[in-house]
Design a protein around this motif. Structure first.
Motif, PDB file in Angstrom:
ATOM      1  N   GLY A 177      67.621  18.312 126.058  1.00 22.64           N
ATOM      2  CA  GLY A 177      67.299  18.603 127.451  1.00 22.64           C
ATOM      3  C   GLY A 177      66.982  20.069 127.657  1.00 22.64           C
ATOM      4  N   LEU A 178      67.749  20.945 126.982  1.00 25.46           N
ATOM      5  CA  LEU A 178      67.489  22.383 127.083  1.00 25.46           C
ATOM      6  C   LEU A 178      66.148  22.728 126.434  1.00 25.46           C
ATOM      7  CD1 LEU A 178      71.056  23.725 126.154  1.00 25.46           C
ATOM      8  CD2 LEU A 178      70.067  23.500 128.453  1.00 25.46           C
ATOM      9  N   THR A 179      65.880  22.103 125.297  1.00 25.10           N
ATOM     10  CA  THR A 179      64.620  22.342 124.591  1.00 25.10           C
ATOM     11  C   THR A 179      63.428  21.869 125.419  1.00 25.10           C
ATOM     12  OG1 THR A 179      65.744  22.083 122.460  1.00 25.10           O
ATOM     13  CG2 THR A 179      63.351  21.899 122.448  1.00 25.10           C
ATOM     14  N   PRO A 304      65.512  12.467 130.498  1.00 30.51           N
ATOM     15  CA  PRO A 304      64.738  11.643 129.553  1.00 30.51           C
ATOM     16  C   PRO A 304      64.883  12.108 128.105  1.00 30.51           C
ATOM     17  CG  PRO A 304      63.437  12.145 131.497  1.00 30.51           C
ATOM     18  CD  PRO A 304      64.663  13.013 131.569  1.00 30.51           C
ATOM     19  N   ALA A 305      64.909  13.432 127.908  1.00 35.44           N
ATOM     20  CA  ALA A 305      65.038  13.965 126.549  1.00 35.44           C
ATOM     21  C   ALA A 305      66.398  13.621 125.962  1.00 35.44           C
ATOM     22  CB  ALA A 305      64.839  15.479 126.560  1.00 35.44           C
ATOM     23  N   PHE A 306      67.466  13.730 126.785  1.00 39.99           N
ATOM     24  CA  PHE A 306      68.802  13.362 126.308  1.00 39.99           C
ATOM     25  C   PHE A 306      68.855  11.889 125.956  1.00 39.99           C
ATOM     26  CE2 PHE A 306      72.860  11.320 127.126  1.00 39.99           C
ATOM     27  CZ  PHE A 306      73.728  12.047 126.318  1.00 39.99           C
ATOM     28  N   GLU A 307      68.347  11.043 126.843  1.00 37.65           N
ATOM     29  CA  GLU A 307      68.427   9.597 126.635  1.00 37.65           C
ATOM     30  C   GLU A 307      67.696   9.174 125.361  1.00 37.65           C
ATOM     31  OE1 GLU A 307      67.013   7.957 130.287  1.00 37.65           O
ATOM     32  OE2 GLU A 307      68.948   8.246 131.320  1.00 37.65           O
ATOM     33  N   GLU A 308      66.572   9.819 125.098  1.00 36.33           N
ATOM     34  CA  GLU A 308      65.830   9.538 123.873  1.00 36.33           C
ATOM     35  C   GLU A 308      66.662   9.910 122.650  1.00 36.33           C
ATOM     36  OE1 GLU A 308      61.734  10.929 121.551  1.00 36.33           O
ATOM     37  OE2 GLU A 308      62.117  11.596 123.600  1.00 36.33           O
ATOM     38  N   GLY A 309      67.271  11.103 122.711  1.00 35.43           N
ATOM     39  CA  GLY A 309      68.084  11.557 121.586  1.00 35.43           C
ATOM     40  C   GLY A 309      69.327  10.718 121.400  1.00 35.43           C
ATOM     41  N   PHE A 310      70.001  10.382 122.497  1.00 33.88           N
ATOM     42  CA  PHE A 310      71.227   9.578 122.411  1.00 33.88           C
ATOM     43  C   PHE A 310      70.913   8.190 121.860  1.00 33.88           C
ATOM     44  CE2 PHE A 310      74.638   6.912 124.289  1.00 33.88           C
ATOM     45  CZ  PHE A 310      75.728   7.580 123.769  1.00 33.88           C
ATOM     46  N   ALA A 311      69.823   7.619 122.299  1.00 37.15           N
ATOM     47  CA  ALA A 311      69.434   6.286 121.831  1.00 37.15           C
ATOM     48  C   ALA A 311      69.125   6.296 120.335  1.00 37.15           C
ATOM     49  CB  ALA A 311      68.226   5.788 122.614  1.00 37.15           C
ATOM     50  N   GLY A 315      71.913   4.006 118.775  1.00 40.70           N
ATOM     51  CA  GLY A 315      71.392   2.644 118.674  1.00 40.70           C
ATOM     52  C   GLY A 315      72.100   1.635 119.559  1.00 40.70           C
ATOM     53  N   GLU A 316      72.384   0.465 119.005  1.00 39.24           N
ATOM     54  CA  GLU A 316      72.997  -0.624 119.756  1.00 39.24           C
ATOM     55  C   GLU A 316      74.385  -0.252 120.262  1.00 39.24           C
ATOM     56  OE1 GLU A 316      73.658  -3.993 121.772  1.00 39.24           O
ATOM     57  OE2 GLU A 316      71.749  -3.355 120.899  1.00 39.24           O
ATOM     58  N   GLU A 317      75.140   0.504 119.455  1.00 37.42           N
ATOM     59  CA  GLU A 317      76.481   0.928 119.889  1.00 37.42           C
ATOM     60  C   GLU A 317      76.400   1.778 121.151  1.00 37.42           C
ATOM     61  OE1 GLU A 317      78.236   2.884 116.564  1.00 37.42           O
ATOM     62  OE2 GLU A 317      78.965   1.018 115.672  1.00 37.42           O
ATOM     63  N   GLY A 318      75.402   2.639 121.234  1.00 40.00           N
ATOM     64  CA  GLY A 318      75.226   3.466 122.418  1.00 40.00           C
ATOM     65  C   GLY A 318      74.936   2.633 123.649  1.00 40.00           C
ATOM     66  N   ARG A 319      74.115   1.601 123.492  1.00 46.19           N
ATOM     67  CA  ARG A 319      73.812   0.716 124.620  1.00 46.19           C
ATOM     68  C   ARG A 319      75.062  -0.036 125.072  1.00 46.19           C
ATOM     69  NH1 ARG A 319      68.925   0.545 121.736  1.00 46.19           N
ATOM     70  NH2 ARG A 319      69.601  -1.163 120.376  1.00 46.19           N
ATOM     71  N   GLU A 320      75.884  -0.461 124.112  1.00 46.15           N
ATOM     72  CA  GLU A 320      77.140  -1.152 124.443  1.00 46.15           C
ATOM     73  C   GLU A 320      78.062  -0.224 125.238  1.00 46.15           C
ATOM     74  OE1 GLU A 320      79.167  -2.871 121.106  1.00 46.15           O
ATOM     75  OE2 GLU A 320      77.310  -3.605 120.210  1.00 46.15           O
ATOM     76  N   LEU A 321      78.173   1.013 124.792  1.00 46.24           N
ATOM     77  CA  LEU A 321      79.068   1.968 125.456  1.00 46.24           C
ATOM     78  C   LEU A 321      78.573   2.290 126.863  1.00 46.24           C
ATOM     79  CD1 LEU A 321      81.498   3.820 125.445  1.00 46.24           C
ATOM     80  CD2 LEU A 321      80.138   5.535 124.233  1.00 46.24           C
ATOM     81  N   LEU A 322      77.277   2.488 127.023  1.00 51.17           N
ATOM     82  CA  LEU A 322      76.724   2.777 128.347  1.00 51.17           C
ATOM     83  C   LEU A 322      76.979   1.617 129.311  1.00 51.17           C
ATOM     84  CD1 LEU A 322      73.360   4.504 127.366  1.00 51.17           C
ATOM     85  CD2 LEU A 322      75.263   5.550 128.609  1.00 51.17           C
ATOM     86  N   ALA A 323      76.923   0.393 128.797  1.00 55.46           N
ATOM     87  CA  ALA A 323      77.191  -0.775 129.638  1.00 55.46           C
ATOM     88  C   ALA A 323      78.652  -0.797 130.086  1.00 55.46           C
ATOM     89  CB  ALA A 323      76.849  -2.055 128.874  1.00 55.46           C
TER      90      ALA A 323
END
Length: 329
Positions: A177-179, A304-311, A315-323
Motif C-alpha cells: 500500500g505504501l509502495t 487494493p494493493a494490500f488485498e492483492e498481496g495478502f491474497a 491463498g485459501e487460508e486467507g479467504r477463510e480467515l477473512l470470512a
C-alpha cells in the motif's frame, strides 16, 4: 537445643525456599519500551499469572529487547531457548502472513470487534496456525486502531505526498500500500526506527500514535498525521512442550490472566490513543487528524494493493480467515 519456636520458623523458611525453587520459571521477552501502554499491560499480566498460580509460576519479563531481539523472539520460543515472548502481529512476516490480516488498510478498526476477538473463531483459527509453527498462544493484546504517518518538514496528508520518500514498513502485504503511493520501504524493528529517523536512513514512519510518543519520535519528526489505517496487536506465546508440562492449575492461571489482559489492553489502548495527540502537540509536533476525505483517498490507494498481496501470500487460508473476521466486524 532448638526451641519449638525456632524450629517452626526454620521449617517455615525451608518450606518457602522449597516452594520458591519449585516455581516454574517463565522468561518472557518483548520489544516494547517501559513507558509503552502495552508494556505496562504485560507487567500487569505477569503479576496476575503469579497470583492466579499461587506463585507456582515465576514470570520474569524482559522488555525493550533486553533478553532476545524482536526479530528473534519467535524462533527462540519455538526452540525452547526461552519459555515465552510477545510479538507484534506483523513480525510474523512471511512465516505466517495470516497474522497480518488486521493491518489491512481500514480493514478492522472497530473496538467492538476487538472486544469479541479473544473468544472468536478467527482468533482460534490463528491459534491453530501458530501451533503449527511451533508456539502456543496464551494472550491477545490489542495495541492500536489509531496510527500516525510521521514526517519532517511537512505533513503526509495525501497519497502524492509519499512519492519518493523512504519509510519504515510493517511487512510485505501492508508495504504494498505504501509502495502504491510512491514510497520505498525499509524493514526495521521498532527499537531501531528512532535512530534511523534521526540519521536520515529513513524519512518517515508509520506507527501507533501512542508509540510515537513513548518512543520519542517527536524528537526527530515534527509532523504527524493521525489515521485509522491499521489495527495492530501484541500476542503472547510459549513453547508448547513447556506448556504441556504445566499443572492444570498453572494452565488455568495462564488462561484466565490472558483473558483479563485482553480487556486491560483495550482499555489502555483507548486511553493512550486519546491522550497521545495532545501529548505530541505539547512536544512541538504539528498533529493533523486526517479528514474523512483524506482517509478515503488513502484507503482507495492502499487497500487494493494490500488485498492483492495478502491474497497471494495466504491463498485459501486467507479467504477463510477473512470470512471468520467478517462475523465479528
Amino acid at each position: 537445643m532448638m526451641t519449638k519456636t525456632f524450629l517452626a520458623t526454620l521449617l517455615a523458611a525451608t518450606a518457602m525456599t522449597g516452594a520458591a525453587s519449585a516455581a516454574e520459571l517463565m522468561r518472557c521477552s518483548h520489544q516494547l519500551p517501559p513507558g509503552h501502554h502495552i508494556a505496562e499491560v504485560v507487567d500487569r499480566w505477569a503479576a496476575e499469572v503469579e497470583t492466579l498460580s499461587n506463585g507456582e509460576i515465576d514470570v520474569q519479563v524482559f522488555g525493550a529487547d533486553s533478553l532476545v531481539k524482536a526479530n528473534d523472539n519467535i524462533l527462540a520460543v519455538a526452540r525452547g531457548e526461552i519459555e515465552c515472548a510477545f510479538s507484534l502481529n506483523f513480525q510474523w512476516g512471511k512465516t505466517l502472513p495470516l497474522m497480518n490480516v488486521t493491518i489491512g488498510p481500514y480493514t478492522m478498526s472497530s473496538i467492538e470487534a476487538w472486544k469479541k476477538w479473544p473468544d472468536s473463531e478467527a482468533a482460534a483459527y490463528l491459534e491453530g496456525k501458530l501451533l503449527d509453527k511451533g508456539v502456543k498462544n496464551i494472550a491477545w493484546m490489542f495495541q492500536t486502531n489509531v496510527s500516525v504517518f510521521t514526517s519532517k518538514g511537512k505533513a503526509l496528508t495525501k497519497p502524492d505526498d509519499f512519492k519518493g520518500i523512504k519509510m519504515r514498513g510493517l511487512g510485505p502485504a501492508f508495504d504494498r500500500g505504501l509502495t502504491a503511493m510512491g514510497a520505498s520501504t525499509v524493514s526495521l524493528p521498532g527499537s531501531e526506527v528512532y535512530q534511523a529517523l534521526a540519521t536520515g536512513v529513513i524519512d518517515a514512519a508509520v506507527t501507533d500514535v501512542a508509540a510515537a510518543y513513548s518512543r520519542r519520535y517527536y524528537e526527530v519528526q515534527d509532523h504527524m498525521t493521525v489515521v485509522p489505517v491499521l489495527a495492530a496487536y501484541l500476542h503472547g506465546y510459549v513453547t508448547p512442550s513447556w506448556y504441556d508440562g504445566l499443572s492444570d492449575t498453572q494452565k488455568a492461571a495462564l488462561d484466565e490472566a490472558g483473558k483479563k489482559a485482553a480487556g486491560w489492553a483495550i482499555e489502555a489502548s483507548e486511553k493512550a490513543s486519546a491522550d497521545a495527540p495532545k501529548q505530541l502537540e505539547e512536544k512541538g509536533v504539528t498533529v493533523h487528524i486526517a479528514t474523512s476525505e483524506e482517509n478515503e483517498a488513502f484507503r482507495a490507494a492502499m487497500q487494493p494493493a494490500f488485498e492483492e498481496g495478502f491474497a497471494s501470500e495466504t491463498g485459501e487460508e486467507g479467504r477463510e480467515l477473512l470470512a471468520l473476521i467478517a462475523k465479528i466486524k
